[in-house]
Structures are given as structure tokens and as C-alpha cells.
Design a protein around this motif. Structure first.
Motif, PDB file in Angstrom:
ATOM      1  N   HIS A 120      30.754  -9.406  -8.340  1.00 32.30           N
ATOM      2  CA  HIS A 120      30.630  -8.082  -7.246  1.00 32.30           C
ATOM      3  C   HIS A 120      29.093  -7.739  -7.926  1.00 32.30           C
ATOM      4  CE1 HIS A 120      32.367  -4.857  -4.545  1.00 32.30           C
ATOM      5  NE2 HIS A 120      31.849  -4.490  -5.317  1.00 32.30           N
ATOM      6  N   GLY A 121      29.143  -7.223  -8.684  1.00 31.81           N
ATOM      7  CA  GLY A 121      27.934  -6.230  -8.765  1.00 31.81           C
ATOM      8  C   GLY A 121      26.334  -6.915  -8.036  1.00 31.81           C
ATOM      9  N   ALA A 122      26.556  -8.464  -8.841  1.00 26.84           N
ATOM     10  CA  ALA A 122      25.174  -9.222  -7.825  1.00 26.84           C
ATOM     11  C   ALA A 122      24.940  -9.239  -6.189  1.00 26.84           C
ATOM     12  CB  ALA A 122      25.315 -10.411  -8.429  1.00 26.84           C
ATOM     13  N   LEU A 123      26.422  -9.253  -5.319  1.00 21.02           N
ATOM     14  CA  LEU A 123      26.797  -9.385  -4.201  1.00 21.02           C
ATOM     15  C   LEU A 123      26.308  -8.186  -3.605  1.00 21.02           C
ATOM     16  CD1 LEU A 123      29.397 -11.701  -3.996  1.00 21.02           C
ATOM     17  CD2 LEU A 123      27.505 -12.198  -3.160  1.00 21.02           C
ATOM     18  N   GLY A 124      26.752  -6.970  -4.326  1.00 13.16           N
ATOM     19  CA  GLY A 124      25.742  -5.754  -4.529  1.00 13.16           C
ATOM     20  C   GLY A 124      24.446  -5.051  -3.951  1.00 13.16           C
ATOM     21  N   GLU A 125      24.001  -5.861  -5.194  1.00 10.04           N
ATOM     22  CA  GLU A 125      22.823  -5.240  -6.037  1.00 10.04           C
ATOM     23  C   GLU A 125      21.503  -6.818  -4.930  1.00 10.04           C
ATOM     24  OE1 GLU A 125      19.297  -4.159  -7.117  1.00 10.04           O
ATOM     25  OE2 GLU A 125      21.225  -3.383  -7.516  1.00 10.04           O
ATOM     26  N   LEU A 126      22.402  -7.205  -3.882  1.00  9.27           N
ATOM     27  CA  LEU A 126      21.952  -8.523  -2.986  1.00  9.27           C
ATOM     28  C   LEU A 126      21.666  -7.783  -1.694  1.00  9.27           C
ATOM     29  CD1 LEU A 126      23.068 -12.183  -3.736  1.00  9.27           C
ATOM     30  CD2 LEU A 126      20.729 -10.864  -3.810  1.00  9.27           C
ATOM     31  N   GLU A 127      22.872  -7.068  -1.317  1.00  9.04           N
ATOM     32  CA  GLU A 127      23.044  -6.665  -0.247  1.00  9.04           C
ATOM     33  C   GLU A 127      22.312  -5.059   0.105  1.00  9.04           C
ATOM     34  OE1 GLU A 127      27.119  -5.755   0.130  1.00  9.04           O
ATOM     35  OE2 GLU A 127      28.353  -8.003   0.176  1.00  9.04           O
ATOM     36  N   ARG A 128      22.140  -4.616  -1.365  1.00 10.44           N
ATOM     37  CA  ARG A 128      21.206  -3.728  -0.972  1.00 10.44           C
ATOM     38  C   ARG A 128      19.390  -3.554  -1.587  1.00 10.44           C
ATOM     39  NH1 ARG A 128      25.549  -1.635  -4.355  1.00 10.44           N
ATOM     40  NH2 ARG A 128      24.391  -2.806  -7.373  1.00 10.44           N
ATOM     41  N   ALA A 129      19.816  -4.735  -1.699  1.00 10.69           N
ATOM     42  CA  ALA A 129      17.727  -5.540  -1.844  1.00 10.69           C
ATOM     43  C   ALA A 129      17.811  -5.258  -0.062  1.00 10.69           C
ATOM     44  CB  ALA A 129      18.263  -6.692  -2.268  1.00 10.69           C
ATOM     45  N   GLU A 130      18.886  -6.332   0.905  1.00 11.12           N
ATOM     46  CA  GLU A 130      18.499  -6.724   2.353  1.00 11.12           C
ATOM     47  C   GLU A 130      18.358  -5.134   2.581  1.00 11.12           C
ATOM     48  OE1 GLU A 130      18.569  -9.247   3.600  1.00 11.12           O
ATOM     49  OE2 GLU A 130      17.936 -10.215   1.784  1.00 11.12           O
ATOM     50  N   VAL A 131      19.128  -4.491   2.159  1.00 16.61           N
ATOM     51  CA  VAL A 131      18.880  -2.819   3.947  1.00 16.61           C
ATOM     52  C   VAL A 131      17.777  -2.851   2.827  1.00 16.61           C
ATOM     53  CG1 VAL A 131      20.605  -0.758   3.547  1.00 16.61           C
ATOM     54  CG2 VAL A 131      21.611  -2.548   3.433  1.00 16.61           C
ATOM     55  N   ILE A 132      17.484  -2.083   2.224  1.00 17.36           N
ATOM     56  CA  ILE A 132      16.231  -1.682   1.225  1.00 17.36           C
ATOM     57  C   ILE A 132      14.851  -2.223   2.087  1.00 17.36           C
ATOM     58  CG2 ILE A 132      14.583  -1.331  -0.238  1.00 17.36           C
ATOM     59  CD1 ILE A 132      17.246  -0.361  -2.016  1.00 17.36           C
ATOM     60  N   LYS A 133      15.216  -4.092   2.097  1.00 17.30           N
ATOM     61  CA  LYS A 133      13.933  -4.463   2.788  1.00 17.30           C
ATOM     62  C   LYS A 133      13.551  -4.650   4.641  1.00 17.30           C
ATOM     63  CE  LYS A 133      12.507  -9.476   3.422  1.00 17.30           C
ATOM     64  NZ  LYS A 133      13.034 -10.838   3.139  1.00 17.30           N
ATOM     65  N   ALA A 134      15.377  -4.009   5.204  1.00 18.31           N
ATOM     66  CA  ALA A 134      15.140  -3.636   6.316  1.00 18.31           C
ATOM     67  C   ALA A 134      14.695  -2.481   6.886  1.00 18.31           C
ATOM     68  CB  ALA A 134      16.353  -4.511   7.014  1.00 18.31           C
ATOM     69  N   LEU A 135      15.197  -1.731   5.463  1.00 20.14           N
ATOM     70  CA  LEU A 135      14.536  -0.007   6.395  1.00 20.14           C
ATOM     71  C   LEU A 135      12.743  -0.099   6.276  1.00 20.14           C
ATOM     72  CD1 LEU A 135      16.645   2.145   3.822  1.00 20.14           C
ATOM     73  CD2 LEU A 135      16.526   2.403   6.269  1.00 20.14           C
ATOM     74  N   ARG A 136      12.773  -0.863   5.522  1.00 24.37           N
ATOM     75  CA  ARG A 136      11.082  -0.868   5.494  1.00 24.37           C
ATOM     76  C   ARG A 136      10.564  -1.077   7.194  1.00 24.37           C
ATOM     77  NH1 ARG A 136      10.729  -3.733  -0.442  1.00 24.37           N
ATOM     78  NH2 ARG A 136      10.985  -1.598  -1.442  1.00 24.37           N
ATOM     79  N   THR A 137      10.878  -2.271   7.445  1.00 24.36           N
ATOM     80  CA  THR A 137      10.712  -2.523   8.670  1.00 24.36           C
ATOM     81  C   THR A 137      10.829  -1.203   9.835  1.00 24.36           C
ATOM     82  OG1 THR A 137      12.991  -3.107   9.430  1.00 24.36           O
ATOM     83  CG2 THR A 137      11.507  -4.738   7.952  1.00 24.36           C
ATOM     84  N   LEU A 138      11.738   0.307  10.134  1.00 25.50           N
ATOM     85  CA  LEU A 138      12.167   0.439  10.649  1.00 25.50           C
ATOM     86  C   LEU A 138      10.480   1.699  10.648  1.00 25.50           C
ATOM     87  CD1 LEU A 138      15.550   1.850   9.261  1.00 25.50           C
ATOM     88  CD2 LEU A 138      14.878  -0.160  11.733  1.00 25.50           C
ATOM     89  N   PRO A 139      10.722   2.645  11.830  1.00 23.46           N
ATOM     90  CA  PRO A 139       9.484   3.285  12.023  1.00 23.46           C
ATOM     91  C   PRO A 139       9.566   4.538  11.204  1.00 23.46           C
ATOM     92  CG  PRO A 139      10.163   2.409  14.392  1.00 23.46           C
ATOM     93  CD  PRO A 139      11.359   1.796  13.421  1.00 23.46           C
ATOM     94  N   THR A 140       9.138   5.232  10.787  1.00 20.64           N
ATOM     95  CA  THR A 140       8.734   6.336   9.787  1.00 20.64           C
ATOM     96  C   THR A 140       9.894   7.457  10.289  1.00 20.64           C
ATOM     97  OG1 THR A 140       6.871   6.155   9.084  1.00 20.64           O
ATOM     98  CG2 THR A 140       7.164   7.980   8.383  1.00 20.64           C
ATOM     99  N   ARG A 141       9.636   7.958  11.221  1.00 17.29           N
ATOM    100  CA  ARG A 141      11.025   8.985  11.715  1.00 17.29           C
ATOM    101  C   ARG A 141      12.616   8.426  11.633  1.00 17.29           C
ATOM    102  NH1 ARG A 141       9.318  14.124  13.107  1.00 17.29           N
ATOM    103  NH2 ARG A 141       7.506  14.102  13.243  1.00 17.29           N
ATOM    104  N   GLN A 142      12.825   7.110  11.453  1.00 15.21           N
ATOM    105  CA  GLN A 142      13.987   7.012  11.419  1.00 15.21           C
ATOM    106  C   GLN A 142      14.667   6.107  10.018  1.00 15.21           C
ATOM    107  OE1 GLN A 142      14.181   2.756  14.486  1.00 15.21           O
ATOM    108  NE2 GLN A 142      13.551   4.236  16.047  1.00 15.21           N
ATOM    109  N   ARG A 143      13.746   5.637   9.170  1.00 17.25           N
ATOM    110  CA  ARG A 143      13.266   5.496   8.075  1.00 17.25           C
ATOM    111  C   ARG A 143      14.390   7.030   7.594  1.00 17.25           C
ATOM    112  NH1 ARG A 143       9.232   2.644   7.035  1.00 17.25           N
ATOM    113  NH2 ARG A 143       7.993   4.127   6.374  1.00 17.25           N
ATOM    114  N   GLU A 144      13.172   8.183   7.582  1.00 19.96           N
ATOM    115  CA  GLU A 144      13.465   9.126   7.379  1.00 19.96           C
ATOM    116  C   GLU A 144      14.993   9.957   7.582  1.00 19.96           C
ATOM    117  OE1 GLU A 144       9.949  12.010   8.296  1.00 19.96           O
ATOM    118  OE2 GLU A 144       8.908  11.101   6.745  1.00 19.96           O
ATOM    119  N   ALA A 145      15.159   9.723   8.556  1.00 22.18           N
ATOM    120  CA  ALA A 145      16.612  10.070   9.389  1.00 22.18           C
ATOM    121  C   ALA A 145      17.973   9.110   8.158  1.00 22.18           C
ATOM    122  CB  ALA A 145      16.552  10.461  11.056  1.00 22.18           C
TER     123      ALA A 145
END
Length: 176
Positions: free
Chosen positions: A107-132
Motif C-alpha cells: 500500500h505504501g509503495a503504491l501510494g508513493e508511486l501515485e504521489r510521484a505521478e501526481v508530482i510529475k503531472a504537476l510539473r507539466t502545469l503552467p506556474t499559476r495553475q500549479r501554485e493554486a
């Protein structure tokens, strides 16, 4: 060992070994039944009765009336059963609290993978959207607090957050 039943008389001249052997063969089972009713556990009841016989054997010379040996045994069984119950109560009172169920390593490993995917996806957003999004969902700030932090209106915060979530959803759906 029924109430009012005659107790077997123990000859006064007998030594402790003979007397305890006779009492044991005649009254062991009824005393175990008595102890079992008191402590609600057969193994513990057998220990209680054995301890009572051992104590009576050791105190045989001090026993004033050998004909009351069965009464001595009964009282000893009751007292020892009470001690067992008191001990159980103390142990239960001071028993360590059970730890809450911990999530599995998977469960912890899957959660870590999901968080990593979300963080990776956050980096693709424009600055204002990411900040918000970061201020709202990771910083747990209200719209008013985000507007103050970013120096924009509350309406702009709502707009950037909604667009960012939509973009995140699209990116995350493509990766899974």
C-alpha cells in the motif's frame, strides 16, 4: 462434593502423605469442577487445585482438626481462585493497547508511486495553475488565503484551480 454431603473422615493418626493421597483420590475432580466454575478455565482450575493440595500437605502438621481437611481444601481453592481472578484483572488493566492496523508495504509503495505521478503531472502545469493547486490541496489554504498569497483575486484562484485540476486529470488518465 455436594453441599451437605458427608466428608470422608481422615484418620487422625495418618501422616500427610497418606491423608493427602486419600483426599486427592476422593475429592480432586469435584474440587477442579469448583475451581473451573470460579476461574472459567480448566487448566488454571487444575493448577489451583494442585496448589491447594500442595499447601495442605505442607501445613498438615499445623492443621488443628484433620477431619476438616476437606473444608480447608475447599477454602484454599476458593482463595486461590480469587487470587487468579485478581491477577487477571491487573494484567488486563495494564495490558498494552493493540496497535492500529498498519497499511501494508505494498500500500505504501503504491501510494508513493501515485504521489510521484501526481508530482510529475504537476510539473507539466503552467506556474499559476500549479501554485493554486499546491496552495489549495497541499497547503490546505482557503481561496481567500491563496488569493492573498498569489496576489490575485478569488475568482482568478477558482479559475486557475479548476483549469489545473482538469489538466491534471487529463495527464494522469493518459499515464494509467
Amino acid at each position: 462434593m455436594v453441599a451437605g454431603a458427608p466428608a470422608a473422615a481422615v484418620p487422625v493418626g495418618w501422616d500427610a502423605d497418606q491423608a493427602v493421597t486419600q483426599l486427592y483420590s476422593a475429592h480432586y475432580r469435584p474440587l477442579v469442577r469448583l475451581a473451573t466454575l470460579l476461574v472459567r478455565d480448566v487448566a488454571t482450575a487444575e493448577e489451583v487445585v494442585q496448589d491447594a493440595f500442595v499447601a495442605m500437605h505442607g501445613a498438615w502438621r499445623r492443621l488443628r482438626d484433620p477431619n476438616k481437611a476437606l473444608s480447608y481444601l475447599r477454602q484454599s481453592v476458593v482463595n486461590k481462585a480469587r487470587s487468579v481472578l485478581r491477577h487477571r484483572a491487573v494484567v488486563e488493566k495494564h495490558a498494552p493497547k493493540a496497535l492500529p492496523d498498519a497499511p501494508s508495504a505494498e500500500h505504501g509503495a503504491l501510494g508513493e508511486l501515485e504521489r510521484a505521478e501526481v508530482i510529475k503531472a504537476l510539473r507539466t502545469l503552467p506556474t499559476r495553475q500549479r501554485e493554486a493547486i499546491v496552495l489549495r490541496y497541499y497547503g490546505d489554504l482557503s481561496e481567500a488565503q491563496i488569493a492573498d498569497a498569489m496576489g490575485i483575486s478569488r475568482g482568478a484562484v477558482k479559475s486557475h484551480t479548476a483549469r489545473g485540476i482538469s489538466a491534471l486529470r487529463t495527464v494522469l488518465e493518459q499515464t494509467t
